[in-house]
Design a protein around this motif. Structure first.
Motif: not given
Length: 378
Positions: A53-69
């Protein structure tokens, strides 16, 4: 097959699995626990999910709490539609978006595939969620980042904006701008298999307003993904997705896509030298660095795809999301190309590992097939 070694030039359809993603998935296969379990095995699985989740957030530029798989971008799109209800999108949006937008709700585009503000009906976006792709999968054309500012200037801002970043994620460095562009009501989708991850996993990136209680659950039945998507997490796919995002971020930092853009230009120059009548779609506007969509009048795209396949090259005649069907591209017809022109389009999409030798070998093979086609037509 005529060629000795096959060359894969259809990365916009799906990308080969990155070594980093494969390694992460193999490691996840050895973790027995359910991420919802509190014992050591469950915590180990949970740690893998949260790392990704952190890796996806880092690529997209968002907070980890905003990533919904999710299972992919198509599910993410459906979830936003379920939440928003009233939606509109450009006529060149992906089929997964277009299916939710009746023809009357599809925004007109100009010959470059950009939303045509001059032809936008009054009130077209009032109270609606605007689905706006960052990059078109067939042509590679980027929607101008100034579009939302122009809509605001015209007093035509939508209620919220959904960005389809499936083709852009991992290829363009500016995805973090999506928050400042569209604010707290924004959402965005990414898909793992477009950037070197496994198929069947993706993410909805939900802005701060899409918090538990405000966003309707996409799937009900459990508390996973902060209550926004029920079901035991696909730990193996998620781990591969995260690792692919981290590798894609490194590619961006290393300037890999600048090199790919140079190869794309080498390809187009070689094809242009072989055929003065070939049209390169979107050549004069900003495009993805890896994508070339071109039309050679009189030579059907499906024929080119089959001939190049026999010669050892994988290309496509449009989006791969049509159950294997080859049909006239509605994206190109929306851009003003007639049916005859659109039926003669093919797409070549390069990857991080594509070489100059492969590009030139393709150009030579394509040129040879073109000459045979022209000889038969004479």
């Amino acid at each position: 097959m005529e060629g000795d070694v096959r060359v894969y030039l259809d990365h916009n359809a799906t990308t080969p699995l990155r070594a980093e993603a494969r390694a992460a998935m193999l490691a996840a296969m050895d973790v027995a626990g359910n991420p919802s379990s509190v014992h050591a095995e469950g915590r180990a699985a949970k740690m893998m999910v949260e790392k990704a989740r952190g890796q996806v957030a880092a690529l997209v530029g968002c907070d980890v709490s905003e990533v919904i798989f999710t299972s992919g971008a198509t599910e993410a799109i459906a979830g936003v539609v379920q939440d928003a209800g009233n939606v509109a999108g450009a006529a060149v949006e992906h089929e997964a978006v277009r299916i939710w937008c009746p023809e009357a709700e599809q925004l007109p585009v100009d010959h470059n595939g950009h939303v045509d503000l001059n032809a936008l009906p009054d009130g077209a976006l009032a109270g609606k969620t605007l689905f706006l792709q960052r990059a078109n999968s067939e042509t590679g054309v980027l929607q101008p980042e100034s579009l939302l500012d122009e809509l605001a200037r015209l007093g035509a801002s939508p209620a919220s904006v959904f960005r389809d970043a499936v083709q852009a994620a991992g290829k363009l460095p500016d995805l973090g701008r999506w928050r400042s562009d569209v604010g707290r009501h924004a959402s965005l989708a990414v898909s793992a298999h477009k950037l070197g991850g496994p198929k069947g996993i993706g993410a909805l990136i939900a802005g701060p307003e899409y918090t538990p209680g405000l966003m309707q659950p996409m799937l009900r039945g459990g508390g996973q993904e902060l209550g926004r998507r029920a079901g035991t997490e696909n730990v193996i796919g998620i781990a591969g997705f995260g690792a692919a995002c981290a590798a894609a971020a490194q590619d961006l930092a290393d300037g890999v896509w600048e090199r790919v853009a140079e190869l794309r230009n080498v390809l187009e120059k070689a094809l242009e030298a072989a055929s003065k009548k070939t049209i390169f779609v979107g050549k004069d506007v900003a495009r993805l660095p890896n994508t070339s969509c071109f039309i050679t009048p009189g030579w059907r795209g499906e024929t080119q795809v089959m001939q190049m396949d026999l010669a050892g090259f994988a290309i496509s005649a449009g989006s791969a999301c049509s159950s294997g069907k080859v049909a006239t591209s509605r994206v190109l017809t929306a851009m003003g190309f007639d049916d005859a022109e659109a039926s003669c389009a093919v797409r070549v999409s390069l990857g991080p590992d594509t070489t100059k030798e492969q590009v030139l070998r393709f150009a030579d093979a394509w040129t040879a097939k073109l000459k045979k086609h022209e000889a038969r037509a004479a």
